[in-house]
Design a protein around this motif. Structure first.
Motif, PDB file in Angstrom:
ATOM      1  N   SER A  95      22.429 -61.002 -35.783  1.00 46.83           N
ATOM      2  CA  SER A  95      22.811 -59.835 -36.381  1.00 46.83           C
ATOM      3  C   SER A  95      24.269 -59.493 -36.332  1.00 46.83           C
ATOM      4  O   SER A  95      24.820 -58.562 -37.044  1.00 46.83           O
ATOM      5  CB  SER A  95      21.851 -58.779 -35.400  1.00 46.83           C
ATOM      6  OG  SER A  95      20.500 -58.951 -35.855  1.00 46.83           O
ATOM      7  N   ASP A 131      17.789 -54.336 -33.507  1.00 50.88           N
ATOM      8  CA  ASP A 131      17.428 -53.596 -34.615  1.00 50.88           C
ATOM      9  C   ASP A 131      18.400 -52.384 -34.993  1.00 50.88           C
ATOM     10  O   ASP A 131      18.734 -52.184 -36.283  1.00 50.88           O
ATOM     11  CB  ASP A 131      16.124 -52.602 -34.298  1.00 50.88           C
ATOM     12  CG  ASP A 131      15.032 -53.883 -34.070  1.00 50.88           C
ATOM     13  OD1 ASP A 131      15.174 -54.789 -34.624  1.00 50.88           O
ATOM     14  OD2 ASP A 131      13.954 -53.395 -33.543  1.00 50.88           O
ATOM     15  N   ASP A 132      19.144 -51.715 -34.043  1.00 48.41           N
ATOM     16  CA  ASP A 132      20.105 -50.735 -34.271  1.00 48.41           C
ATOM     17  C   ASP A 132      21.212 -51.412 -34.993  1.00 48.41           C
ATOM     18  O   ASP A 132      21.905 -50.585 -35.961  1.00 48.41           O
ATOM     19  CB  ASP A 132      20.444 -50.018 -33.138  1.00 48.41           C
ATOM     20  CG  ASP A 132      19.460 -49.288 -32.197  1.00 48.41           C
ATOM     21  OD1 ASP A 132      18.614 -48.732 -33.000  1.00 48.41           O
ATOM     22  OD2 ASP A 132      19.487 -48.971 -30.941  1.00 48.41           O
ATOM     23  N   ALA A 150      21.304 -54.018 -36.750  1.00 50.53           N
ATOM     24  CA  ALA A 150      20.864 -54.265 -38.040  1.00 50.53           C
ATOM     25  C   ALA A 150      20.675 -53.147 -39.141  1.00 50.53           C
ATOM     26  O   ALA A 150      21.028 -53.231 -40.431  1.00 50.53           O
ATOM     27  CB  ALA A 150      19.652 -55.132 -38.252  1.00 50.53           C
ATOM     28  N   ALA A 151      20.240 -51.980 -38.523  1.00 55.73           N
ATOM     29  CA  ALA A 151      20.160 -50.929 -39.233  1.00 55.73           C
ATOM     30  C   ALA A 151      21.478 -50.467 -39.786  1.00 55.73           C
ATOM     31  O   ALA A 151      21.816 -49.898 -40.881  1.00 55.73           O
ATOM     32  CB  ALA A 151      19.441 -49.764 -38.444  1.00 55.73           C
ATOM     33  N   ALA A 152      22.379 -50.338 -38.795  1.00 59.93           N
ATOM     34  CA  ALA A 152      23.665 -49.990 -39.187  1.00 59.93           C
ATOM     35  C   ALA A 152      24.475 -50.852 -40.237  1.00 59.93           C
ATOM     36  O   ALA A 152      25.322 -50.643 -41.085  1.00 59.93           O
ATOM     37  CB  ALA A 152      24.818 -49.867 -37.844  1.00 59.93           C
ATOM     38  N   THR A 153      24.284 -52.323 -40.091  1.00 58.69           N
ATOM     39  CA  THR A 153      24.745 -53.010 -40.984  1.00 58.69           C
ATOM     40  C   THR A 153      24.088 -53.113 -42.370  1.00 58.69           C
ATOM     41  O   THR A 153      24.709 -52.892 -43.393  1.00 58.69           O
ATOM     42  CB  THR A 153      24.552 -54.688 -40.557  1.00 58.69           C
ATOM     43  OG1 THR A 153      25.113 -54.810 -39.453  1.00 58.69           O
ATOM     44  CG2 THR A 153      24.926 -55.680 -41.673  1.00 58.69           C
ATOM     45  N   ASP A 154      22.907 -52.579 -42.547  1.00 56.40           N
ATOM     46  CA  ASP A 154      21.981 -52.348 -43.714  1.00 56.40           C
ATOM     47  C   ASP A 154      22.657 -51.120 -44.467  1.00 56.40           C
ATOM     48  O   ASP A 154      22.882 -51.084 -45.754  1.00 56.40           O
ATOM     49  CB  ASP A 154      20.606 -52.309 -43.275  1.00 56.40           C
ATOM     50  CG  ASP A 154      19.976 -52.294 -44.869  1.00 56.40           C
ATOM     51  OD1 ASP A 154      20.107 -53.396 -45.477  1.00 56.40           O
ATOM     52  OD2 ASP A 154      19.035 -51.357 -44.633  1.00 56.40           O
ATOM     53  N   LYS A 155      22.832 -49.982 -43.806  1.00 59.96           N
ATOM     54  CA  LYS A 155      23.524 -48.821 -44.134  1.00 59.96           C
ATOM     55  C   LYS A 155      24.926 -49.229 -45.043  1.00 59.96           C
ATOM     56  O   LYS A 155      25.095 -48.657 -45.833  1.00 59.96           O
ATOM     57  CB  LYS A 155      23.744 -47.711 -43.124  1.00 59.96           C
ATOM     58  CG  LYS A 155      22.327 -46.995 -43.000  1.00 59.96           C
ATOM     59  CD  LYS A 155      22.426 -46.059 -41.509  1.00 59.96           C
ATOM     60  CE  LYS A 155      23.454 -44.984 -41.724  1.00 59.96           C
ATOM     61  NZ  LYS A 155      23.494 -44.003 -40.627  1.00 59.96           N
ATOM     62  N   LYS A 193      24.300 -51.175 -47.974  1.00 60.07           N
ATOM     63  CA  LYS A 193      23.661 -50.585 -49.253  1.00 60.07           C
ATOM     64  C   LYS A 193      25.095 -49.682 -49.835  1.00 60.07           C
ATOM     65  O   LYS A 193      25.103 -49.654 -50.900  1.00 60.07           O
ATOM     66  CB  LYS A 193      22.622 -49.784 -48.676  1.00 60.07           C
ATOM     67  CG  LYS A 193      21.476 -50.417 -48.642  1.00 60.07           C
ATOM     68  CD  LYS A 193      20.359 -49.502 -48.208  1.00 60.07           C
ATOM     69  CE  LYS A 193      19.139 -50.389 -47.908  1.00 60.07           C
ATOM     70  NZ  LYS A 193      17.959 -49.850 -47.414  1.00 60.07           N
TER      71      LYS A 193
END
Length: 105
Positions: free
Chosen positions: A3, A51-52, A54-59, A62
């Motif tokens: 991650s 998970d946090d 990964a979520a920041a990376t995903d945002k 996108k």
């Protein structure tokens, strides 16, 4: 570890793209910068969970993809405008050739 590597890669990609975008609005660029700073902060915080992160990376990913899409569409539109002008010039020349051919007959 994976991650964090993904996050670092995405940060690098976002920084590179920010300097290359010519057709992306300032507001979109600011959004990417904000998300980039948020991701960096998450990476630096030892308490950030996988998970946090990964979520920041995903945002961020996108947002970068959306700006990339905008850049591509705007560049294509600019390119098409130039092509349409050239095609218009060619179409004006084509009837002249046909008239010349008819005279030969």
């Amino acid at each position: 570890v994976e991650s964090k590597n993904n996050a670092e890669t995405q940060c690098h990609t976002a920084e590179k793209q920010l300097s290359e975008w010519k057709h992306v609005s300032d507001a979109e660029k600011e959004n990417v910068k904000t998300l980039l700073n948020e991701l960096r902060a998450a990476m630096e915080n030892p308490n950030t969970g996988k998970d946090d992160l990964a979520a920041a990376t995903d945002k961020l990913q996108k947002a970068v993809m959306e700006c990339g899409r905008t850049e591509y569409q705007q560049a294509a539109a600019s390119s098409n405008s130039g092509n349409q002008q050239q095609e218009g010039d060619q179409k004006q020349e084509e009837p002249k050739k046909e008239e010349g051919e008819q005279k030969k007959e």
